[in-house]
Design an enzyme around this catalytic site. Structure first.
Site, PDB file in Angstrom:
ATOM      1  N   GLY A  21     -12.086  43.380 -44.266  1.00 50.98           N
ATOM      2  CA  GLY A  21     -13.219  44.286 -44.123  1.00 50.98           C
ATOM      3  C   GLY A  21     -14.415  43.903 -44.960  1.00 50.98           C
ATOM      4  O   GLY A  21     -15.145  44.772 -45.453  1.00 50.98           O
ATOM      5  N   ALA A  22     -14.659  42.592 -45.100  1.00 49.47           N
ATOM      6  CA  ALA A  22     -15.750  42.127 -45.970  1.00 49.47           C
ATOM      7  C   ALA A  22     -17.070  41.973 -45.224  1.00 49.47           C
ATOM      8  O   ALA A  22     -17.977  41.298 -45.709  1.00 49.47           O
ATOM      9  CB  ALA A  22     -15.360  40.803 -46.626  1.00 49.47           C
ATOM     10  N   ASN A  23     -17.207  42.608 -44.074  1.00 48.76           N
ATOM     11  CA  ASN A  23     -18.451  42.506 -43.305  1.00 48.76           C
ATOM     12  C   ASN A  23     -19.513  43.511 -43.756  1.00 48.76           C
ATOM     13  O   ASN A  23     -20.655  43.455 -43.313  1.00 48.76           O
ATOM     14  CB  ASN A  23     -18.182  42.678 -41.808  1.00 48.76           C
ATOM     15  CG  ASN A  23     -17.506  43.999 -41.495  1.00 48.76           C
ATOM     16  OD1 ASN A  23     -16.286  44.099 -41.633  1.00 48.76           O
ATOM     17  ND2 ASN A  23     -18.272  44.999 -41.082  1.00 48.76           N
ATOM     18  N   GLY A  27     -16.383  45.478 -49.498  1.00 52.67           N
ATOM     19  CA  GLY A  27     -15.844  44.151 -49.236  1.00 52.67           C
ATOM     20  C   GLY A  27     -16.904  43.072 -49.292  1.00 52.67           C
ATOM     21  O   GLY A  27     -16.680  41.988 -49.858  1.00 52.67           O
ATOM     22  N   SER A 137      -7.843  55.533 -52.823  1.00 57.52           N
ATOM     23  CA  SER A 137      -8.981  56.455 -52.851  1.00 57.52           C
ATOM     24  C   SER A 137      -8.578  57.723 -53.574  1.00 57.52           C
ATOM     25  O   SER A 137      -7.384  58.076 -53.642  1.00 57.52           O
ATOM     26  CB  SER A 137      -9.397  56.793 -51.409  1.00 57.52           C
ATOM     27  OG  SER A 137     -10.253  57.916 -51.369  1.00 57.52           O
ATOM     28  N   TYR A 163      -6.527  60.859 -43.342  1.00 58.22           N
ATOM     29  CA  TYR A 163      -7.117  59.868 -44.242  1.00 58.22           C
ATOM     30  C   TYR A 163      -6.416  59.907 -45.599  1.00 58.22           C
ATOM     31  O   TYR A 163      -6.043  58.860 -46.156  1.00 58.22           O
ATOM     32  CB  TYR A 163      -8.613  60.118 -44.417  1.00 58.22           C
ATOM     33  CG  TYR A 163      -9.284  59.143 -45.361  1.00 58.22           C
ATOM     34  CD1 TYR A 163      -9.343  57.787 -45.061  1.00 58.22           C
ATOM     35  CD2 TYR A 163      -9.846  59.581 -46.566  1.00 58.22           C
ATOM     36  CE1 TYR A 163      -9.947  56.885 -45.928  1.00 58.22           C
ATOM     37  CE2 TYR A 163     -10.461  58.684 -47.435  1.00 58.22           C
ATOM     38  CZ  TYR A 163     -10.506  57.337 -47.117  1.00 58.22           C
ATOM     39  OH  TYR A 163     -11.091  56.443 -47.981  1.00 58.22           O
TER      40      TYR A 163
END
Length: 291
Positions: A21-23, A27, A137, A163
């Protein structure tokens, strides 16, 4: 460590990081800082277009690879392309979505945040040289581990509870992995981090009035921007921290990296064992810690 900053990260030349998820968001910030310190970073993302923009900004140290954590065939395909990696950062996540299901029929948040990362970690563990960093989280405080209904097939769906469940599962998995690493006499480490309240693209997709509250909180600077939210995971990924340690902002919602607390249920061995077993069953991935 409240005064800790990325310029205190040791030289990272010769080390390879895989960051899911580094877009965007945490990240992307994590990848940029690590590359600036000399690391090679693989941006493992579903959205290749956005990832390419981040990689271009970082430069030659960054490579982009397709990974859709909501599809186990994609997880296996990606893992097969990795020969060796020093640090895996399980960063990707989705938050408070309406009821949706992954390609394998899992509830989308549990499937992406926990089960996808569980499978990825298991497949990469034999190729890993140093550590796994898993992002949890503060929402884990409201979660539960319902191994009899992990994918919300019996309960009335609640997107925020789902979540919280997924982020609690992240913590339970990471801490059980740490225990098994110690038991195996391995030099690997499993470390956990949370960003506090960080303004990222993760917000604003619940399609409820809470979206407006979260955006207002970001505007009022109740939390912190993504580059500050990334500090705990950067610290967990690069500092000489103990196996099984948990890091978050010093002021809970914001601040530099500091030891964090989690709910006592995370240390319940029966809960750990049950979640591990059902995760292996659902993903078809057996997670063995190499000695």
């Amino acid at each position: 460590m409240s005064g800790w900053s990325p310029d205190r990260i040791p030289d990272q030349h010769g080390r390879r990081f895989v960051i899911t998820g580094a877009n965007s968001g945490l990240g992307a910030e994590t990848a940029a800082v690590l590359a600036a310190r000399g690391a090679r970073v693989t941006l493992a993302c579903r959205n290749l277009e956005k990832a390419a923009v981040v990689a271009d900004r970082i430069g030659s140290a960054a490579t982009v690879a397709h990974l859709d954590l909501a599809d186990l065939s994609s997880v296996r395909e990606f893992a097969g392309t990795v020969d060796a990696v020093d640090v895996l950062i399980n960063n990707a996540g989705v938050m408070a979505l309406p009821l949706r299901r992954t390609a394998d029929g899992f509830e989308m948040q549990m499937g992406t945040n926990h089960l996808g990362h569980f499978a990825l970690t298991g497949l990469l563990l034999p190729k890993l040289t140093e550590r796994v960093v898993t992002l949890s989280s503060l929402a884990h405080l409201g979660g539960s581990v319902r191994v009899d209904d992990l994918n919300w097939e019996r309960r009335r769906y609640n997107r925020w509870a789902a979540y919280g469940d997924s982020k609690l599962a992240n913590l339970v998995f990471a801490q059980e992995l740490a225990r098994r690493i110690t038991a195996a006499g391995s030099s690997l480490r499993s470390v956990v981090a949370h960003p506090g309240y960080a303004a990222t693209e993760l917000m604003g997709h619940s399609e409820t009035p809470v979206d407006y509250l979260m955006k207002a909180g970001a505007l009022l600077r109740v939390g912190q921007p993504a580059d500050q939210g990334a500090l705990p995971s950067l610290y967990a990924a690069t500092a000489d921290v103990p196996n099984g340690s948990y890091w978050g902002p010093s002021l809970v919602l914001r601040g530099g990296p500091s030891p964090a607390r989690y709910r006592s249920i995370v240390d319940d061995q029966s809960v750990r064992d049950k979640l591990w077993a059902v995760s292996e069953k659902l993903t078809g991935v057996t997670v063995d810690v190499p000695a």
